[in-house]
Design an enzyme around this catalytic site. Structure first.
Site, PDB file in Angstrom:
ATOM      1  N   LYS A   1      53.717  73.511   9.169  1.00 14.39           N
ATOM      2  CA  LYS A   1      54.078  72.190  10.012  1.00 14.39           C
ATOM      3  C   LYS A   1      55.575  72.347   9.826  1.00 14.39           C
ATOM      4  O   LYS A   1      56.254  71.891  11.010  1.00 14.39           O
ATOM      5  CB  LYS A   1      53.478  71.010   9.648  1.00 14.39           C
ATOM      6  CG  LYS A   1      53.797  69.913  10.636  1.00 14.39           C
ATOM      7  CD  LYS A   1      52.957  68.376  10.043  1.00 14.39           C
ATOM      8  CE  LYS A   1      51.567  68.644   9.907  1.00 14.39           C
ATOM      9  NZ  LYS A   1      50.737  67.645  10.738  1.00 14.39           N
TER      10      LYS A   1
ATOM     11  N   ARG B   1      53.518  63.446   6.333  1.00 18.22           N
ATOM     12  CA  ARG B   1      52.487  64.635   6.617  1.00 18.22           C
ATOM     13  C   ARG B   1      52.409  65.713   5.820  1.00 18.22           C
ATOM     14  O   ARG B   1      53.588  66.133   5.546  1.00 18.22           O
ATOM     15  CB  ARG B   1      52.321  65.053   8.107  1.00 18.22           C
ATOM     16  CG  ARG B   1      52.169  64.205   8.960  1.00 18.22           C
ATOM     17  CD  ARG B   1      52.466  64.586  10.408  1.00 18.22           C
ATOM     18  NE  ARG B   1      52.727  63.730  11.387  1.00 18.22           N
ATOM     19  CZ  ARG B   1      51.879  63.540  12.567  1.00 18.22           C
ATOM     20  NH1 ARG B   1      50.777  64.271  12.813  1.00 18.22           N
ATOM     21  NH2 ARG B   1      52.318  62.719  13.507  1.00 18.22           N
TER      22      ARG B   1
ATOM     23  N   GLY C   1      42.698  68.674   8.353  1.00 14.23           N
ATOM     24  CA  GLY C   1      41.922  67.240   7.907  1.00 14.23           C
ATOM     25  C   GLY C   1      41.747  67.558   6.437  1.00 14.23           C
ATOM     26  O   GLY C   1      41.165  66.681   5.594  1.00 14.23           O
TER      27      GLY C   1
ATOM     28  N   MET D   1      44.131  67.489   3.877  1.00 11.36           N
ATOM     29  CA  MET D   1      45.169  66.906   3.190  1.00 11.36           C
ATOM     30  C   MET D   1      45.591  65.604   3.904  1.00 11.36           C
ATOM     31  O   MET D   1      44.976  65.362   4.920  1.00 11.36           O
ATOM     32  CB  MET D   1      46.318  67.701   2.881  1.00 11.36           C
ATOM     33  CG  MET D   1      45.964  68.757   1.475  1.00 11.36           C
ATOM     34  SD  MET D   1      47.235  69.851   1.153  1.00 11.36           S
ATOM     35  CE  MET D   1      47.653  70.225   2.658  1.00 11.36           C
TER      36      MET D   1
ATOM     37  N   ARG E   1      51.625  75.204  16.162  1.00 11.35           N
ATOM     38  CA  ARG E   1      51.275  76.326  15.056  1.00 11.35           C
ATOM     39  C   ARG E   1      50.448  77.373  15.772  1.00 11.35           C
ATOM     40  O   ARG E   1      49.896  76.985  16.902  1.00 11.35           O
ATOM     41  CB  ARG E   1      50.502  75.765  13.812  1.00 11.35           C
ATOM     42  CG  ARG E   1      49.118  75.075  14.159  1.00 11.35           C
ATOM     43  CD  ARG E   1      48.691  74.230  13.174  1.00 11.35           C
ATOM     44  NE  ARG E   1      47.170  73.770  13.454  1.00 11.35           N
ATOM     45  CZ  ARG E   1      46.925  72.823  12.828  1.00 11.35           C
ATOM     46  NH1 ARG E   1      47.314  72.672  11.741  1.00 11.35           N
ATOM     47  NH2 ARG E   1      45.526  72.066  13.402  1.00 11.35           N
TER      48      ARG E   1
ATOM     49  N   HIS F   1      36.785  67.320  14.049  1.00 14.36           N
ATOM     50  CA  HIS F   1      36.817  68.019  12.852  1.00 14.36           C
ATOM     51  C   HIS F   1      35.495  69.347  12.756  1.00 14.36           C
ATOM     52  O   HIS F   1      35.841  70.116  12.458  1.00 14.36           O
ATOM     53  CB  HIS F   1      36.229  67.112  11.524  1.00 14.36           C
ATOM     54  CG  HIS F   1      36.246  67.888  10.359  1.00 14.36           C
ATOM     55  ND1 HIS F   1      35.186  68.059   9.626  1.00 14.36           N
ATOM     56  CD2 HIS F   1      37.174  68.251   9.433  1.00 14.36           C
ATOM     57  CE1 HIS F   1      35.198  68.472   8.707  1.00 14.36           C
ATOM     58  NE2 HIS F   1      36.461  68.775   8.313  1.00 14.36           N
TER      59      HIS F   1
ATOM     60  N   ARG G   1      20.480 110.009   0.780  1.00 12.72           N
ATOM     61  CA  ARG G   1      20.435 110.081  -0.632  1.00 12.72           C
ATOM     62  C   ARG G   1      19.060 110.088  -1.207  1.00 12.72           C
ATOM     63  O   ARG G   1      18.076 109.675  -0.875  1.00 12.72           O
ATOM     64  CB  ARG G   1      20.944 108.454  -1.080  1.00 12.72           C
ATOM     65  CG  ARG G   1      20.752 108.310  -2.659  1.00 12.72           C
ATOM     66  CD  ARG G   1      21.151 107.091  -3.056  1.00 12.72           C
ATOM     67  NE  ARG G   1      20.303 105.863  -2.845  1.00 12.72           N
ATOM     68  CZ  ARG G   1      20.386 104.722  -2.905  1.00 12.72           C
ATOM     69  NH1 ARG G   1      21.678 104.199  -3.442  1.00 12.72           N
ATOM     70  NH2 ARG G   1      19.549 103.783  -2.615  1.00 12.72           N
TER      71      ARG G   1
ATOM     72  N   GLU H   1      28.867 106.247  -9.161  1.00 14.92           N
ATOM     73  CA  GLU H   1      28.421 104.811  -9.443  1.00 14.92           C
ATOM     74  C   GLU H   1      28.222 104.222 -10.530  1.00 14.92           C
ATOM     75  O   GLU H   1      27.902 103.296 -10.992  1.00 14.92           O
ATOM     76  CB  GLU H   1      27.059 104.655  -8.450  1.00 14.92           C
ATOM     77  CG  GLU H   1      26.058 105.655  -8.684  1.00 14.92           C
ATOM     78  CD  GLU H   1      24.895 105.216  -8.052  1.00 14.92           C
ATOM     79  OE1 GLU H   1      24.656 104.205  -7.252  1.00 14.92           O
ATOM     80  OE2 GLU H   1      24.044 106.266  -7.642  1.00 14.92           O
TER      81      GLU H   1
ATOM     82  N   SER I   1      30.582 110.146  -2.965  1.00 17.00           N
ATOM     83  CA  SER I   1      30.393 108.570  -2.263  1.00 17.00           C
ATOM     84  C   SER I   1      30.421 107.654  -3.234  1.00 17.00           C
ATOM     85  O   SER I   1      29.474 107.660  -4.128  1.00 17.00           O
ATOM     86  CB  SER I   1      28.953 108.569  -1.490  1.00 17.00           C
ATOM     87  OG  SER I   1      29.111 107.398  -0.926  1.00 17.00           O
TER      88      SER I   1
ATOM     89  N   THR J   1      29.737 101.421  -5.025  1.00 16.29           N
ATOM     90  CA  THR J   1      30.578 100.496  -5.575  1.00 16.29           C
ATOM     91  C   THR J   1      29.725  99.229  -5.734  1.00 16.29           C
ATOM     92  O   THR J   1      30.119  98.382  -7.049  1.00 16.29           O
ATOM     93  CB  THR J   1      31.807  99.871  -4.877  1.00 16.29           C
ATOM     94  OG1 THR J   1      31.223  99.586  -3.533  1.00 16.29           O
ATOM     95  CG2 THR J   1      32.795 100.962  -4.691  1.00 16.29           C
TER      96      THR J   1
ATOM     97  N   ASP K   1      26.672  99.375  -7.697  1.00 17.76           N
ATOM     98  CA  ASP K   1      26.416  99.856  -9.092  1.00 17.76           C
ATOM     99  C   ASP K   1      27.466  99.981  -9.884  1.00 17.76           C
ATOM    100  O   ASP K   1      27.605  99.726 -11.066  1.00 17.76           O
ATOM    101  CB  ASP K   1      25.422 101.070  -9.166  1.00 17.76           C
ATOM    102  CG  ASP K   1      23.871 100.674  -8.965  1.00 17.76           C
ATOM    103  OD1 ASP K   1      23.918  99.444  -8.415  1.00 17.76           O
ATOM    104  OD2 ASP K   1      23.313 101.614  -8.900  1.00 17.76           O
TER     105      ASP K   1
ATOM    106  N   CYS L   1      29.975 103.782  -0.235  1.00 15.14           N
ATOM    107  CA  CYS L   1      28.691 103.445   0.602  1.00 15.14           C
ATOM    108  C   CYS L   1      28.123 101.880  -0.225  1.00 15.14           C
ATOM    109  O   CYS L   1      27.009 101.605   0.120  1.00 15.14           O
ATOM    110  CB  CYS L   1      27.759 104.307   0.720  1.00 15.14           C
ATOM    111  SG  CYS L   1      26.961 104.951  -0.663  1.00 15.14           S
TER     112      CYS L   1
ATOM    113  N   TYR M   1      36.376 107.937   4.140  1.00 18.10           N
ATOM    114  CA  TYR M   1      35.581 107.091   5.344  1.00 18.10           C
ATOM    115  C   TYR M   1      34.967 105.898   4.392  1.00 18.10           C
ATOM    116  O   TYR M   1      34.944 105.737   3.348  1.00 18.10           O
ATOM    117  CB  TYR M   1      34.350 107.862   5.806  1.00 18.10           C
ATOM    118  CG  TYR M   1      33.279 108.263   4.937  1.00 18.10           C
ATOM    119  CD1 TYR M   1      32.292 107.503   4.655  1.00 18.10           C
ATOM    120  CD2 TYR M   1      33.193 109.640   4.405  1.00 18.10           C
ATOM    121  CE1 TYR M   1      31.343 107.888   3.890  1.00 18.10           C
ATOM    122  CE2 TYR M   1      32.496 109.934   3.668  1.00 18.10           C
ATOM    123  CZ  TYR M   1      31.179 109.250   3.290  1.00 18.10           C
ATOM    124  OH  TYR M   1      30.444 109.779   2.491  1.00 18.10           O
TER     125      TYR M   1
END
Lengths: 874, 874
Positions: free
Chosen positions: A27, A97, A106, A108, A341, A457, A619, A746, A765, A768, A770, A832, A852
């Site tokens: 602001k 403000r 809304g 603060m 803004r 709101h 897999r 993994e 591959s 993530t 496991d 993956c 990828y």
């Protein structure tokens, strides 16, 4: 000399500028910038966010020099306005403000009309010649100050106002006269005395100091913290405070106040959009207490002010090259801007605006792509009401946030949260929402309110969240205590299903069929632009031809993960799978697997056909065998009856296969090291399917993926098995199919020894999910008891299962890529896990040099866009 | 030119030498070395282990040049001996023996008397003037060649021999005359024809080639593979082959053969030790078919040969500076040495010999320490029969391998393995053991045999394994089929308990009380020497004052891991612990914890007192809370009755706390992040105990350890908690206690971010149990279904829970140390997983730069010695 904590703006010149958001808050920066480009802004000064940070690290005391600098700035302000703060004859009033780096609407606190007291109010009355206005301002001030600074609940003031209106038999507060308001001021002051044990503070300087403190403090109120958590805003940032000369929208019918967007933030259409109230102060609009008028009516009511507004619109869009969300006040037909803004917008609007602005020549293609937040476009991929379904709407509200939702009606935020935790889809139904409802709104499928406009709101927050929302639906009668609402002749109780359509504003009883969205128009175009920039490939995790088709339609460039075990459960095959598990020896297993093979082959054929010309990563079996066997006596009984396998035998097997930590048990490639015939069957199914289709002219690109490899010898052994089967099938069919054999990375050990593994892997591959479970030692299924607290406490900035833990798991990914490529330079690498669809994680993947990402089909567009952002920002 | 595959030895000069073990195998190197130092060795040549390796990588074909080199060497051999191979008049006969880098007794194959056929046997008879000897040699040759090379089971030959002895009514084969043996030769040849479909090969060169092949092949027979697995010998090494001129112990009563040790390999005493047979060939001694005579009797029977032997003993010990295990043959009173190698010995003997040799000035202190294998001294820490217990032995055999064992009698190796897998302690009772029994011997607590001497298969293997063994116990009558044995009037059936004492040779019915050993005498002395060399500290994992005392007595330099949860189960306190778990809120938990605190304080006082002056590392609560709650309905019922807690409440709590993967669940420091009051109570107990004792003059050194830290913020928060409590208690008591707060590094993420963590940790203790589970993604409790196969297949060289996985988990440890020290140079690091007592892992810890290892109290001496080895070798 102490640090500069205060930045002045006014008289066409500001000490700060638009790019100082970090220092001045959004602001403050906007006010400075508008001042500098000669847009009418009441003068004032901004206390920096650094002052707030310092305040907190300084035991909630002002930093050195702040008080002095504020006094100096106030002096300048008095000069600029030509009035003095606390002057009895003609007092300078100010607003106070908050304003953080990013908008937290809304969340603060704000105080208007500060500087009034029992004396100055009289000066205001006489200098303005408007006693009603003066006392209206004073009662507003006492209420806001009382609520925000002194902690007196605003309900107490509102009740008195309502009583007064009832006593006077009027329905709007503008109908109250000066005498009424004077009486109200006295009542308000009494409330403050009673509630706080002291009189309402009369000294303007004290008022200012208390108000600034209150804004600082509001940075850490519960709703602000919750909002930051949801929106991933760091708690360390702090807020700026803007102290600005008041202009008054409540001086009469040539005054008013409003909020507006330079384009429609819901649809993105290039049209004036906003609302205003005559004879009102800013808070009246956003609070949703009075329903405001569409901005276009301002043209009729105050043509002069409207013309000024129109000019400001154009200046601002040209200057900022983006949609602006503005607040203004009209004082006696003169326009003052109080805020500008970058406008929050729905994903739909973001797409449309970016597309249009590129076409208009305002921005380049790169900027257009960056204007659409990947996190947000997920909204566009949300369900819509099936156009083929017929239904009757029982009510119509404002189409506040698009998309459709079906759920059970609940009436409080708490209920919304607790029902959602039980797995129920709910619609939060509220008279109006308030910042306290933020958690419940997040938990709900959609939000329905009875009052409030398009900028209320509920509407603003729902759009931010990408939740469907119908706002200001006046025809519904809510009984919050009774947990029900009525509309027309219908009674809807807590737990009854309703459907809402945020695109049309319709409210429908019961459950209406929803359909999945598809890519089209501007969105498809923007994604095509994104594809021009991104370097990461995007694949999908899909197990069925249907999912694969969805993924392909969304632009997936292959399948990154097909989980073959999902095929094991379908229909009859589960019987054969169980027979395999219960077999006493290899021959028994092989016999049973022979029955499964034709199904698997068919599945693969389907996938290969849909994904023709694109790689399909399959897999091999991953879960422990006990997942295919019933466990409770009841289930064992049922399966025993259905399959004819003796209860005891099934039960014994289940016990035999029981594992203490199945996540770390006999699964993944471990199954095939002990029972090679399982992977052998799968390899046959893959290559028989591939060769058959290849013969028919279909271009198939199978990639066989071995899961849960921890030691290169596992992969070495199983790659040989797959290669042997492939060679045999190709030999037999006389068809050559190019294929790869690779592995999931993994387990931490796999990443640590990726060089050894890469010698046997044609691709990696990163699994993530496991990898996160093992690297962090956290079972995702059990984390509910502590992980939320960990995120709450900031131990993890975000749930590491949602966004990749870059400093821990990320190291393993980077290590895996580096070590793998040290041995095999052209090693193809991908991800993956579910992180593959998370924009922050995708940015990480770009940085880590992966080839990828693979994610769920519906996340493919998000991933395409996120990958483009990652490439453009990296 | 092709590689040199063949090394000749003879005429006082050898092409190889004693240090060529890798190339020539142990036996070949020993023969070369003995030849070089003028010890009488029949000439011959060694085919290198490289030839064997090449043979396997060359599709089981001879490498280029081998045949030519063998022909050349045979020529030299003929010259040296003065006889020709295949000569009809006076044939050269040779032995063909395997010899790997390290001794694998009885695992691979040997052929004696090669070169005999229907013609040369006549030449042998006439040239030796001893027809009986010639045909005895021929029948031996046919049997060995038939068994080893042609695959005709030796039982078939033995049956014919037994029949012949029965027919002639004699009990020893020496009593058979030439005519009997001629007949036997014909019968043996018939067996070969019938079984193999071809006549016994007559051409000596073909015999030689086939025999060499058979030795190569025997490297990969099942028992050799099993032996290598147990003894961690790489499968890639291959074996050498020794072709050597025969000398004959079976030419009459002035001939003989024997095996001996230069010192007693069981006790270590400096005394002649060994056995011999008159008129026999080498295989007769080790096969346990005839019970041989103690070596000392040779002095009487063949004083001349004995004197030669005595001289050789002395020469060899002086030359090798170690105990030698030798084989010899006496041909017409002349001694020939056929083998020398470092003698396998019991741990007790190893200690005594190392100690004595140092005192004798043969070796230095460093060598003495290195002579005692850490893996082996564990034996000395094995149970013994309680000297206070009274019992009657029902039989007495040879004290073949010391220590005592109690178990249920079983009669086959297979049963031993399967009973042991069920968790039963068993004693394997066999007439005699053979290499096929190796798995069962490993599984048993101890071994009891009816025949065979101190150098029989059972005795040698048991000593190598550190198993207690009573051998040659002739008074027991075994009925293997009937699964029972009788001794005196007693019948012992499968499953009946027996106790054997390998130190005395006693066999006792039932279970005798065993006691734990203690350090004393030479062993204690050697450990003191070890302490002079080692740089790694050795601590113990101990939870009670008793265990701590044992550890201290064994030389532990502190406690590296005290698991406080063990204290939670004891006596009454479990009730308070359950009350804590069932509490509805913090206050309830605190109230219950207050009851646990006095117990904990007492426990810590006990530990601190025992470990006065030494550090005591206390790990705060680690296991998930559900471990303290009953789970089955039956147990819930029981606890409900005993505690007065309602069944439903207990049951509900158990369900609520249930975890899918408890290993990765709500445990370790996660408990304290959610319930800080638990660690708070423990911290109070620690510091109240410490301050009280310090006041009394006891030097206490507490080290508080936070488990399962994955993120530095966890540690940061909990260290502050501990520090606050410590400060408060010290303030209150007016006593200052020096203490440390550190953490376990037991999650991959902790190792990966060890730099961040080290900023808040005063020490790291690597919890390699959990680190292995998470890095490898293997639940130790569930690994039984695949890990044994993984070790079998060589995917892991060894169970990674026994010996640290250096290439995977090891990387994390090294990373943790390096990153930790990069931030805190003097960071103290240790290991407290079970690997802390494993010699290979200790060597790794030395390399990784850890400060100490911590292991179970009984492993402390092993660790001290292993640490010394690591320091000396590193």
């Amino acid at each position: 000399m102490s640090k500069k904590w205060v930045y002045f703006f006014g008289n066409g010149k500001a000490e700060g500028k638009g790019t100082d958001k970090e220092l001045l808050g959004g602001k403050g920066a906007g006010l400075a910038e508008m001042t500098n480009i000669s847009i009418p802004v009441p003068p004032g000064f901004t206390i920096t966010t650094e002052a707030c940070v310092e305040y907190y690290s300084n035991n909630q005391q002002y930093p050195e020099g702040l008080t002095t600098q504020m006094i100096e700035a106030m002096g300048k302000l008095e000069t600029a306005v030509g009035k003095n703060f606390g002057d009895i004859a003609c007092p300078l009033l100010v607003s106070v403000r908050s304003g953080a780096r990013v908008s937290m609407p809304g969340m603060m606190d704000t105080v208007l009309n500060l500087g009034l007291n029992d004396e100055t109010v009289k000066g205001l009355a006489s200098s303005s010649g408007n006693e009603r206005f003066a006392y209206d301002s004073y009662r507003r001030f006492i209420q806001m100050f009382g609520d925000v600074v002194l902690g007196v609940g605003h309900g107490k003031f509102e009740r008195l106002l309502t009583d007064m209106k009832r006593a006077k038999n009027v329905d709007e507060d503008t109908k109250l006269d000066a005498a009424d308001l004077k009486k109200l001021v006295d009542q308000y002051k009494d409330v403050v005395s009673t509630e706080t044990g002291r009189n309402f503070p009369q000294e303007p300087k004290e008022q200012l100091k208390l108000a600034v403190n209150a804004v600082f403090e509001s940075w850490n109120n519960q709703r602000a913290k919750t909002y930051r958590k949801i929106n991933k805003i760091p708690h360390e940032w702090g807020t700026g405070v803007n102290v600005q000369a008041m202009v008054f929208g409540n001086m009469g019918d040539d005054c008013g106040t409003g909020v507006a967007f330079t384009r429609n933030p819901s649809t993105g259409d290039k049209e004036f959009f906003g609302e205003f109230l005559i004879n009102a102060q800013g808070e009246d609009v956003v609070a949703g207490i009075r329903t405001p008028n569409p901005i276009i009516e301002l043209k009729t009511v105050m043509p002069e002010a409207f013309a000024q507004l129109e000019k400001v619109y154009q200046t601002l869009e040209k200057h900022y090259k983006d949609v602006q969300d503005i607040e203004f006040t009209i004082e006696k037909n003169k326009l003052y801007m109080l805020q500008t803004r970058s406008g929050k917008r729905t994903a739909k609007a973001a797409v449309k605006i970016a597309y249009d602005m590129f076409r208009e020549g305002l921005i380049d293609k790169r900027t257009a792509v960056l204007r659409v937040a990947p996190q947000q476009v997920d909204q566009l991929l949300h369900p819509m009401i099936d156009p083929k379904s017929s239904y009757d709407a029982v009510a119509k509200g404002l189409p506040a946030s698009p998309g459709a939702a079906v759920g059970k009606a609940v009436f409080t935020a708490e209920e919304a949260e607790s029902w959602a935790q039980r797995g129920e889809a709910v619609i939060l139904v509220r008279k109006e929402t308030s910042p306290e409802d933020i958690g419940g709104m997040h938990a709900a499928q959609g939000i329905l309110t009875a009052t409030g406009g398009m900028t209320s709101h509920a509407a603003v927050v729902a759009r931010g969240m990408g939740k469907c929302c119908v706002a200001g639906c006046g025809s519904i009668n809510i009984d919050e205590k009774g947990r029900k609402f009525t509309v027309g002749g219908h009674l809807i109780k807590e737990g009854d299903f309703i459907t809402i359509n945020g695109t049309t504003g319709e409210v429908i009883l019961g459950q209406v069929e929803l359909i999945e969205p598809s890519l089209s128009g501007e969105f498809a175009e923007i994604l095509t632009w994104a594809d021009e920039f991104r370097t990461l490939g995007v694949r999908a995790n899909a197990d069925t031809p249907h999912d694969a088709q969805v993924a392909r339609d969304f632009g997936a460039e292959g399948i990154g993960l097909c989980r073959t075990e999902h095929m094991f459960f379908d229909g009859d095959r589960i019987d054969a799978v169980r027979e395999m598990i219960l077999a006493y020896d290899v021959d028994g297993r092989k016999k049973a697997l022979e029955k499964v093979k034709p199904y698997q082959r068919e599945d693969f054929e389907g996938l290969f056909k849909v994904m023709e010309g694109l790689p399909v990563t399959i897999r091999l079996l991953d879960p422990p065998l006990h997942e295919f066997i019933p466990h409770t006596d009841e289930d064992v009984e049922k399966v025993s009856k259905a399959s004819g396998i003796a209860f005891d035998r099934l039960k014994r097997k289940a016990q035999e296969l029981h594992e203490f930590n199945p996540m770390l048990g006999h699964r993944g490639c471990r199954l095939a090291v002990t029972f090679p015939e399982i992977y052998e069957m799968q390899a046959y199914a893959i290559f028989e399917a591939a060769c058959k289709l290849k013969k028919e002219g279909v271009n198939v690109i199978p990639e066989v993926m071995i899961p849960l490899v921890g030691h290169y010898k596992e992969l070495e052994e199983l790659k040989e098995l797959v290669d042997n089967v492939a060679a045999e099938v190709m030999e037999k069919t006389g068809v050559k199919v190019d294929y790869l054999v690779g592995t999931m990375i993994e387990l931490p050990r796999a990443a640590l020894t990726a060089d050894e593994i890469a010698a046997h892997a044609q691709f990696f591959s990163f699994g993530t999910n496991d990898l996160t479970q093992t690297a962090l030692g956290i079972s995702r299924d059990d984390a509910g008891k502590f992980l939320p607290q960990y995120v709450e406490k900031g131990i993890f900035k975000e749930d590491p299962f949602v966004s990749i833990d870059q400093s821990g798991v990320g190291q393993l990914v980077e290590m895996g890529v580096a070590k793998g490529r040290s041995v095999r330079k052209e090693l193809k690498t991908g991800i993956c896990g579910e992180h593959g669809g998370d924009p922050d994680s995708i940015a990480f993947c770009q940085k880590a040099g992966l080839n990828y990402v693979s994610c769920s089909p519906y996340r493919v567009p998000v991933a395409r866009l996120a990958a483009a952002h990652a490439a453009l920002k990296g």
